[in-house]
Motif scaffolding. Structure first.
Motif, PDB file in Angstrom:
ATOM      1  N   PHE A 120      44.539  76.649 -45.635  1.00 47.02           N
ATOM      2  CA  PHE A 120      44.540  76.091 -46.988  1.00 47.02           C
ATOM      3  C   PHE A 120      45.335  74.781 -47.045  1.00 47.02           C
ATOM      4  CE2 PHE A 120      45.134  76.456 -51.714  1.00 47.02           C
ATOM      5  CZ  PHE A 120      43.782  76.538 -52.025  1.00 47.02           C
ATOM      6  N   GLU A 121      45.664  74.231 -45.873  1.00 50.76           N
ATOM      7  CA  GLU A 121      46.493  73.027 -45.835  1.00 50.76           C
ATOM      8  C   GLU A 121      45.832  71.870 -46.577  1.00 50.76           C
ATOM      9  OE1 GLU A 121      45.655  74.930 -43.293  1.00 50.76           O
ATOM     10  OE2 GLU A 121      47.338  75.315 -41.953  1.00 50.76           O
ATOM     11  N   PHE A 122      44.484  71.827 -46.567  1.00 48.64           N
ATOM     12  CA  PHE A 122      43.782  70.708 -47.212  1.00 48.64           C
ATOM     13  C   PHE A 122      44.136  70.595 -48.694  1.00 48.64           C
ATOM     14  CE2 PHE A 122      40.936  74.217 -48.197  1.00 48.64           C
ATOM     15  CZ  PHE A 122      40.506  73.920 -49.482  1.00 48.64           C
ATOM     16  N   ALA A 123      44.520  71.735 -49.307  1.00 49.59           N
ATOM     17  CA  ALA A 123      44.776  71.743 -50.755  1.00 49.59           C
ATOM     18  C   ALA A 123      46.002  70.916 -51.133  1.00 49.59           C
ATOM     19  CB  ALA A 123      44.927  73.175 -51.249  1.00 49.59           C
ATOM     20  N   ILE A 124      46.790  70.518 -50.144  1.00 47.81           N
ATOM     21  CA  ILE A 124      47.964  69.682 -50.436  1.00 47.81           C
ATOM     22  C   ILE A 124      47.509  68.298 -50.953  1.00 47.81           C
ATOM     23  CG2 ILE A 124      48.359  68.583 -48.160  1.00 47.81           C
ATOM     24  CD1 ILE A 124      51.067  70.253 -50.313  1.00 47.81           C
ATOM     25  N   GLY A 125      46.238  67.979 -50.728  1.00 48.49           N
ATOM     26  CA  GLY A 125      45.700  66.693 -51.194  1.00 48.49           C
ATOM     27  C   GLY A 125      45.060  66.768 -52.574  1.00 48.49           C
ATOM     28  N   VAL A 126      45.055  67.954 -53.181  1.00 53.10           N
ATOM     29  CA  VAL A 126      44.383  68.113 -54.482  1.00 53.10           C
ATOM     30  C   VAL A 126      45.431  68.394 -55.562  1.00 53.10           C
ATOM     31  CG1 VAL A 126      42.642  69.426 -55.772  1.00 53.10           C
ATOM     32  CG2 VAL A 126      42.345  69.063 -53.308  1.00 53.10           C
ATOM     33  N   PRO A 127      45.729  67.402 -56.398  1.00 56.27           N
ATOM     34  CA  PRO A 127      46.797  67.621 -57.384  1.00 56.27           C
ATOM     35  C   PRO A 127      46.393  68.478 -58.578  1.00 56.27           C
ATOM     36  CG  PRO A 127      45.984  65.361 -57.509  1.00 56.27           C
ATOM     37  CD  PRO A 127      45.263  66.019 -56.377  1.00 56.27           C
ATOM     38  N   GLY A 128      45.125  68.857 -58.659  1.00 57.23           N
ATOM     39  CA  GLY A 128      44.650  69.621 -59.820  1.00 57.23           C
ATOM     40  C   GLY A 128      44.997  71.100 -59.745  1.00 57.23           C
ATOM     41  N   SER A 129      44.541  71.826 -60.748  1.00 61.44           N
ATOM     42  CA  SER A 129      44.780  73.272 -60.844  1.00 61.44           C
ATOM     43  C   SER A 129      43.663  74.035 -60.111  1.00 61.44           C
ATOM     44  CB  SER A 129      44.784  73.689 -62.317  1.00 61.44           C
ATOM     45  OG  SER A 129      43.483  73.532 -62.858  1.00 61.44           O
ATOM     46  N   VAL A 130      43.904  75.318 -59.915  1.00 58.60           N
ATOM     47  CA  VAL A 130      42.901  76.174 -59.272  1.00 58.60           C
ATOM     48  C   VAL A 130      41.610  76.193 -60.108  1.00 58.60           C
ATOM     49  CG1 VAL A 130      42.384  78.605 -58.731  1.00 58.60           C
ATOM     50  CG2 VAL A 130      44.559  77.588 -58.008  1.00 58.60           C
ATOM     51  N   GLY A 131      41.741  76.278 -61.432  1.00 63.46           N
ATOM     52  CA  GLY A 131      40.557  76.299 -62.304  1.00 63.46           C
ATOM     53  C   GLY A 131      39.736  75.024 -62.162  1.00 63.46           C
ATOM     54  N   ARG A 197      45.972  84.606 -40.641  1.00 69.10           N
ATOM     55  CA  ARG A 197      47.384  84.680 -40.245  1.00 69.10           C
ATOM     56  C   ARG A 197      47.705  83.552 -39.283  1.00 69.10           C
ATOM     57  NH1 ARG A 197      49.828  87.761 -42.820  1.00 69.10           N
ATOM     58  NH2 ARG A 197      49.192  89.877 -43.352  1.00 69.10           N
ATOM     59  N   GLY A 198      48.901  82.993 -39.418  1.00 67.73           N
ATOM     60  CA  GLY A 198      49.271  81.909 -38.514  1.00 67.73           C
ATOM     61  C   GLY A 198      50.712  81.511 -38.759  1.00 67.73           C
ATOM     62  N   ASP A 199      51.086  80.401 -38.181  1.00 66.14           N
ATOM     63  CA  ASP A 199      52.465  79.934 -38.267  1.00 66.14           C
ATOM     64  C   ASP A 199      52.620  79.036 -39.504  1.00 66.14           C
ATOM     65  OD1 ASP A 199      54.886  78.721 -38.005  1.00 66.14           O
ATOM     66  OD2 ASP A 199      54.676  78.250 -35.864  1.00 66.14           O
ATOM     67  N   GLY A 200      53.366  79.521 -40.466  1.00 63.31           N
ATOM     68  CA  GLY A 200      53.560  78.790 -41.717  1.00 63.31           C
ATOM     69  C   GLY A 200      54.264  77.456 -41.509  1.00 63.31           C
ATOM     70  N   GLU A 201      55.192  77.418 -40.543  1.00 63.20           N
ATOM     71  CA  GLU A 201      55.917  76.158 -40.290  1.00 63.20           C
ATOM     72  C   GLU A 201      54.952  75.090 -39.776  1.00 63.20           C
ATOM     73  OE1 GLU A 201      58.955  75.510 -41.336  1.00 63.20           O
ATOM     74  OE2 GLU A 201      58.805  77.536 -42.144  1.00 63.20           O
ATOM     75  N   GLU A 202      54.016  75.531 -38.943  1.00 68.76           N
ATOM     76  CA  GLU A 202      52.989  74.584 -38.459  1.00 68.76           C
ATOM     77  C   GLU A 202      52.130  74.088 -39.616  1.00 68.76           C
ATOM     78  OE1 GLU A 202      50.170  75.554 -35.263  1.00 68.76           O
ATOM     79  OE2 GLU A 202      51.929  76.170 -34.116  1.00 68.76           O
ATOM     80  N   LYS A 204      53.075  73.739 -42.655  1.00 63.08           N
ATOM     81  CA  LYS A 204      53.871  72.780 -43.440  1.00 63.08           C
ATOM     82  C   LYS A 204      53.931  71.427 -42.739  1.00 63.08           C
ATOM     83  CE  LYS A 204      56.578  76.370 -45.544  1.00 63.08           C
ATOM     84  NZ  LYS A 204      57.811  77.129 -45.551  1.00 63.08           N
ATOM     85  N   ARG A 205      54.060  71.460 -41.406  1.00 63.99           N
ATOM     86  CA  ARG A 205      54.098  70.187 -40.658  1.00 63.99           C
ATOM     87  C   ARG A 205      52.767  69.450 -40.822  1.00 63.99           C
ATOM     88  NH1 ARG A 205      57.439  73.029 -37.083  1.00 63.99           N
ATOM     89  NH2 ARG A 205      55.729  73.826 -35.826  1.00 63.99           N
ATOM     90  N   LEU A 206      51.668  70.202 -40.752  1.00 59.73           N
ATOM     91  CA  LEU A 206      50.349  69.572 -40.910  1.00 59.73           C
ATOM     92  C   LEU A 206      50.212  68.964 -42.317  1.00 59.73           C
ATOM     93  CD1 LEU A 206      47.473  68.907 -39.970  1.00 59.73           C
ATOM     94  CD2 LEU A 206      46.773  71.216 -40.650  1.00 59.73           C
ATOM     95  N   MET A 207      50.688  69.677 -43.321  1.00 55.75           N
ATOM     96  CA  MET A 207      50.581  69.166 -44.700  1.00 55.75           C
ATOM     97  C   MET A 207      51.401  67.894 -44.879  1.00 55.75           C
ATOM     98  SD  MET A 207      50.249  72.504 -47.142  1.00 55.75           S
ATOM     99  CE  MET A 207      51.736  73.377 -46.709  1.00 55.75           C
ATOM    100  N   THR A 208      52.578  67.868 -44.256  1.00 53.73           N
ATOM    101  CA  THR A 208      53.418  66.663 -44.347  1.00 53.73           C
ATOM    102  C   THR A 208      52.708  65.492 -43.671  1.00 53.73           C
ATOM    103  OG1 THR A 208      55.371  68.049 -44.247  1.00 53.73           O
ATOM    104  CG2 THR A 208      55.710  65.721 -43.776  1.00 53.73           C
ATOM    105  N   LYS A 209      52.117  65.760 -42.502  1.00 53.51           N
ATOM    106  CA  LYS A 209      51.423  64.700 -41.765  1.00 53.51           C
ATOM    107  C   LYS A 209      50.244  64.165 -42.592  1.00 53.51           C
ATOM    108  CE  LYS A 209      48.809  64.240 -37.421  1.00 53.51           C
ATOM    109  NZ  LYS A 209      47.459  64.544 -37.835  1.00 53.51           N
ATOM    110  N   LEU A 210      49.438  65.089 -43.120  1.00 52.31           N
ATOM    111  CA  LEU A 210      48.261  64.671 -43.899  1.00 52.31           C
ATOM    112  C   LEU A 210      48.696  63.863 -45.131  1.00 52.31           C
ATOM    113  CD1 LEU A 210      46.172  67.990 -43.759  1.00 52.31           C
ATOM    114  CD2 LEU A 210      45.590  65.835 -42.628  1.00 52.31           C
TER     115      LEU A 210
END
Ligand SMILES: Cc1cc2nc3c(=O)[nH]c(=O)nc-3n(C[C@H](O)[C@H](O)[C@H](O)COP(=O)(O)OP(=O)(O)OC[C@H]3O[C@@H](n4cnc5c(N)ncnc54)[C@H](O)[C@@H]3O)c2cc1C
Length: 305
Positions: A120-131, A197-202, A204-210
């Motif tokens: 779900f890392e891509f969602a860091i680029g979407v400032p809108g709401s879930v709706g 399931r995966g590494d949450g820290e990874e 977060k790093r990907l979201m920061t990079k993107l």
């Protein structure tokens, strides 16, 4: 007959928490738009259902508002009732998360990472709401909500709440049955996504990079609505607008970004008419130069002259 008869106005004014003439510009990422004739903020889906059913029965127009990041609201404002949807609850169950429609996608991306869930890392680029994201199948970096969405709960005014499958939602590139099909006017209550399931820290790093990369190529920190146009098949709206020599084009205080051609920026005090004028100018120039008709991704709402 106009919906503006005495009994309807009495009903509207009697709604708990309703406000008249509420400014909407501050509730949009563009910082533009006239007031809502009537405005209410609501979190409880059952209560929203009663209000929307009431609007439907009485013929009162209504607009659902999320985070206001994909809307160009007319300078004259919105007729009828604006309901700002603010249910922001969420529940993590194994690899699934159910999120209220009012929760921001960016917040949900962090919730997923905190739960050591990936995808779900891509969602860091979407400032809108879930709706708002369900409404137009939001996405970026080649990913979109439909890839992780399992189901959505919602209702059409006049009908009971129900669960919509992906089939019901007809999700496509920045489209859905809510935006362009039979579910138009319906409320999204919440959405359930399936992650891995995966590494949450990874994550977060990907979201920061993107996010960092994006800050360098798009004017994210200005007053804007994200992409103004959808990308036409096989091409990019930003490339076409740039090739048409439109970067930096201006109407009033609205400007086509010099950084990215598919962004229009409110430099301070731009009107909705300024932005709509620039949108039309870009659309017409791209047709004239390249024969490609760009379709707006941003939604124009309200009373246009
Ligand atoms: C800087 C910036 C970057 C952006 N980047 C992207 C991107 O990368 N990808 C992308 O897809 N979008 C992007 N956007 C656009 C925007 O964030 C998305 O379109 C988002 O999905 C809109 O959600 P919202 O809550 O802001 O909706 P709003 O703008 O409030 O509303 C948009 C539509 O959704 C409807 N809606 C809202 N909530 C509900 C609900 N609960 N039930 C039913 N209908 C509802 C509204 O009625 C309206 O018709 C960007 C915007 C900005 C400002």
């Amino acid at each position: 007959m106009s919906w503006r008869k005495g009994s309807n106005l009495t009903w509207l004014r009697g709604l708990a928490g309703v406000r008249q003439g509420e400014a909407l510009a501050t509730r949009t990422s563009f910082g533009i738009g006239g007031p809502a004739e009537y405005f209410v903020e609501m979190a409880n889906p059952q209560a929203i259902q009663v209000v929307l059913d009431g609007c439907r029965l009485r013929g009162i127009p209504y607009l659902l508002l999320g985070a206001g990041t994909n809307l160009l609201i007319a300078d004259t404002g919105i007729e009828g009732l604006v309901v700002r949807v603010v249910n922001r609850d969420h529940e993590v169950a194994g690899t699934r998360i159910r999120a209220g429609a009012g929760l921001k996608m960016m917040r949900l991306a962090r919730i997923a990472a905190d739960a050591n869930l990936r995808g779900f890392e891509f969602a860091i680029g979407v400032p809108g709401s879930v709706g708002g994201a369900v409404y137009q199948n939001a996405g970026c970096w080649g990913k979109e909500l439909s890839q992780v969405l399992v189901e959505v709960r919602g209702f059409q005014p006049g009908a009971d709440a129900r669960t919509w499958s992906l089939n019901d939602l007809q999700l496509g590139y920045r489209t859905s049955a809510l935006r362009d099909g039979p579910l138009h006017g319906s409320l999204v209550i919440d959405a359930t996504i399936q992650l891995e399931r995966g590494d949450g820290e990874e994550a977060k790093r990907l979201m920061t990079k993107l996010s960092n990369e994006r800050n360098e190529t798009q004017p994210i920190k200005t007053k804007n609505c994200g992409s103004v146009f959808k990308n036409p098949p096989g091409d990019s709206a930003g490339r076409l607008i740039q090739a048409a020599g439109l970067k930096g084009a201006r109407q009033g205080a609205a400007v086509i970004s010099a950084l990215h051609g598919n962004f229009i920026i409110n430099q301070g005090g731009a009107t909705a008419a300024d932005v709509a004028g620039l949108i039309e100018h870009a659309r017409a120039e791209v047709i004239r130069r390249f024969g490609v008709e760009l379709e707006p991704e941003v939604e124009l709402v309200g009373k246009w002259k």
